[in-house]
Design an enzyme around this catalytic site. Sequence first.
Site, PDB file in Angstrom:
ATOM      1  N   CYS A 112       0.922  -1.154   0.063  1.00 32.24           N
ATOM      2  CA  CYS A 112       0.028  -0.089  -0.039  1.00 32.24           C
ATOM      3  C   CYS A 112       0.794   1.249  -0.019  1.00 32.24           C
ATOM      4  O   CYS A 112       0.321   2.369  -0.270  1.00 32.24           O
ATOM      5  CB  CYS A 112      -0.985  -0.065   1.193  1.00 32.24           C
ATOM      6  N   HIS A 241      -3.297   7.529   1.753  1.00 34.90           N
ATOM      7  CA  HIS A 241      -3.669   6.070   1.211  1.00 34.90           C
ATOM      8  C   HIS A 241      -5.106   5.972   1.884  1.00 34.90           C
ATOM      9  O   HIS A 241      -5.544   6.352   3.012  1.00 34.90           O
ATOM     10  CB  HIS A 241      -2.648   5.108   1.860  1.00 34.90           C
ATOM     11  N   ASN A 271      -9.924  -0.002  -0.118  1.00 36.09           N
ATOM     12  CA  ASN A 271      -8.426  -0.058  -0.199  1.00 36.09           C
ATOM     13  C   ASN A 271      -7.975  -0.713  -1.438  1.00 36.09           C
ATOM     14  O   ASN A 271      -8.069  -1.951  -1.603  1.00 36.09           O
ATOM     15  CB  ASN A 271      -7.941  -0.847   1.142  1.00 36.09           C
TER      16      ASN A 271
HETATM   17  O1  UT7 Z   1      -3.642  -0.591   3.442  1.00 38.22           O
HETATM   18  C1  UT7 Z   1      -2.733  -1.610   4.320  1.00 38.22           C
HETATM   19  C2  UT7 Z   1      -2.939  -1.083   6.018  1.00 38.22           C
HETATM   20  N1  UT7 Z   1      -4.119  -1.621   6.414  1.00 38.22           N
HETATM   21  C3  UT7 Z   1      -4.962  -1.038   7.084  1.00 38.22           C
HETATM   22  O2  UT7 Z   1      -4.574  -0.024   7.722  1.00 38.22           O
HETATM   23  C4  UT7 Z   1      -5.978  -1.799   7.766  1.00 38.22           C
HETATM   24  C5  UT7 Z   1      -6.021  -1.360   9.376  1.00 38.22           C
HETATM   25  N2  UT7 Z   1      -7.055  -2.098  10.225  1.00 38.22           N
HETATM   26  C6  UT7 Z   1      -8.478  -1.708  10.148  1.00 38.22           C
HETATM   27  O3  UT7 Z   1      -8.768  -0.843   9.110  1.00 38.22           O
HETATM   28  C7  UT7 Z   1      -9.259  -2.123  11.008  1.00 38.22           C
HETATM   29  O4  UT7 Z   1      -8.660  -2.994  11.997  1.00 38.22           O
HETATM   30  C8  UT7 Z   1     -10.326  -3.207  10.573  1.00 38.22           C
HETATM   31  C9  UT7 Z   1     -11.401  -2.474   9.669  1.00 38.22           C
HETATM   32  C10 UT7 Z   1      -9.754  -4.315   9.400  1.00 38.22           C
HETATM   33  C11 UT7 Z   1     -11.137  -3.773  11.603  1.00 38.22           C
HETATM   34  O5  UT7 Z   1     -11.694  -2.915  12.627  1.00 38.22           O
HETATM   35  P1  UT7 Z   1     -11.706  -3.039  14.084  1.00 38.22           P
HETATM   36  O6  UT7 Z   1     -12.222  -2.014  14.546  1.00 38.22           O
HETATM   37  O7  UT7 Z   1     -10.108  -3.014  14.279  1.00 38.22           O
HETATM   38  O8  UT7 Z   1     -12.272  -4.282  14.518  1.00 38.22           O
HETATM   39  P2  UT7 Z   1     -11.622  -5.769  15.076  1.00 38.22           P
HETATM   40  O9  UT7 Z   1     -10.551  -6.438  14.005  1.00 38.22           O
HETATM   41  O10 UT7 Z   1     -10.848  -5.515  16.428  1.00 38.22           O
HETATM   42  O11 UT7 Z   1     -12.922  -6.697  15.076  1.00 38.22           O
HETATM   43  C12 UT7 Z   1     -14.026  -6.209  16.108  1.00 38.22           C
HETATM   44  C13 UT7 Z   1     -15.264  -7.239  15.607  1.00 38.22           C
HETATM   45  C14 UT7 Z   1     -14.652  -8.599  16.017  1.00 38.22           C
HETATM   46  O12 UT7 Z   1     -15.882  -9.474  16.704  1.00 38.22           O
HETATM   47  P3  UT7 Z   1     -15.565  -9.813  18.256  1.00 38.22           P
HETATM   48  O13 UT7 Z   1     -14.143 -10.503  18.253  1.00 38.22           O
HETATM   49  O14 UT7 Z   1     -15.376  -8.285  18.751  1.00 38.22           O
HETATM   50  O15 UT7 Z   1     -16.864 -10.448  18.712  1.00 38.22           O
HETATM   51  C15 UT7 Z   1     -14.416  -9.440  14.583  1.00 38.22           C
HETATM   52  O16 UT7 Z   1     -14.606 -10.782  14.299  1.00 38.22           O
HETATM   53  O17 UT7 Z   1     -15.880  -7.410  14.635  1.00 38.22           O
HETATM   54  C16 UT7 Z   1     -15.698  -8.644  13.703  1.00 38.22           C
HETATM   55  N3  UT7 Z   1     -15.539  -8.595  12.471  1.00 38.22           N
HETATM   56  C17 UT7 Z   1     -16.434  -8.318  11.524  1.00 38.22           C
HETATM   57  N4  UT7 Z   1     -17.819  -8.220  11.864  1.00 38.22           N
HETATM   58  C18 UT7 Z   1     -18.718  -8.015  10.869  1.00 38.22           C
HETATM   59  C19 UT7 Z   1     -14.501  -8.403  11.698  1.00 38.22           C
HETATM   60  N5  UT7 Z   1     -14.695  -8.263  10.514  1.00 38.22           N
HETATM   61  C20 UT7 Z   1     -16.071  -8.128  10.146  1.00 38.22           C
HETATM   62  C21 UT7 Z   1     -16.973  -8.166   9.165  1.00 38.22           C
HETATM   63  N6  UT7 Z   1     -18.209  -7.978   9.535  1.00 38.22           N
HETATM   64  N7  UT7 Z   1     -16.418  -7.833   7.871  1.00 38.22           N
END
Ligand code: UT7
Length: 314
Positions: A112, A241, A271
């Site tokens: 990225c 980005h 992304n």
């Molecule tokens: O471009 C390269 C760099 N990449 C990035 O910058 C991405 C960086 N990361 C992010 O943007 C975020 O961390 C995400 C959008 C990927 C995730 O958001 P988050 O607020 O960090 O959520 P999380 O990973 O802590 O997950 C929270 C909850 C989990 O459930 P529990 O364990 O709290 O019950 C996940 O299982 O959300 C759940 N979850 C989903 N739910 C519905 C994860 N993916 C999904 C989904 N739909 N697609």
Amino acid sequence: MSNFARIIGTGSYLPPNIVTNSDLEKRIDTSDEWIRTRTGIEERRIVTDETTCDLATQASIKALEMAEISAKKLDLIILATTTPDKIFPATATNLQKQLGASCPAFDLQAVCAGFIFALTTAEQYIKSGKYQNILVVGSETFTRLLNWEDRTTAVLFGDGAGAVVLTNDTETGILHSELYSDGNYQSSLHVNNRLANETGYVEMAGNEVFKYAVNSLSNLAVKTLKDANISESELDWMVPHQANIRIIQAVAKKINMSMDKVIVTVNKHGNTSAASIPLALDHGVRSGKISKNDLLLFEGIGGGFSWGSVLARF
Ligand code: UT7
């Protein structure tokens, strides 16, 4: 007399196939509400049969048209991509053929952050006086790397391409750039292939990447302005980005930039990895937001981790 690398043309291309969050709801265990609130994404484009080179070619043609430069006048092509059409030859050499150019052409891989790394590389060739006109492209068919069983990554990415033409300018252009890599986080964001002939899928420890991204990009934005001796108020646009609206907002807040001065396309593109910054730039230019002489800050981070920034007068 100084040599600056100045952007004189931008172009972009998105494959026509739009996939909305509600389309994804039908395919995986997710919701429009979760995707919007956690990422800002509403829809993304997904290739059907287009290649990375096809997307790059369309974006490049538009950038060359705006620059009013024939492909024959290019001295170098750098294609930032994580999704080359083949392991070799470099996709950039196919792009050279498609455009009717005859200059050297190579791929560059920094995921990225690829466009930032490519722009900075091109700048060095112009500043040194070696080359006059360089085409820098970010093009990705990143959705080919997705595991559609993995909702933590499948909803985040899209496909597309953006391109810029840089030329030697004696007045202004790229003013400052910074590049970083930290190889200690290989498995936090990677493709899980174990054999060279497997493609593998993207795996990401999202929350860990999120925290690292907010910290590193916020510190980088502050450092870039300080080292370039530019105050926040002099900046016209941030062109970041486009991974997550919450990361973009956090970085803007750190340098007291109103979101009105940030180009945001993550809602419509998702992304798109190395393509996201030049796609956002072209959107900003063609929508009439970004004008000639505006001061722009580009920044981004990706797998590696690798990250960087470029400060440029447009
Ligand atoms: O471009 C390269 C760099 N990449 C990035 O910058 C991405 C960086 N990361 C992010 O943007 C975020 O961390 C995400 C959008 C990927 C995730 O958001 P988050 O607020 O960090 O959520 P999380 O990973 O802590 O997950 C929270 C909850 C989990 O459930 P529990 O364990 O709290 O019950 C996940 O299982 O959300 C759940 N979850 C989903 N739910 C519905 C994860 N993916 C999904 C989904 N739909 N697609």
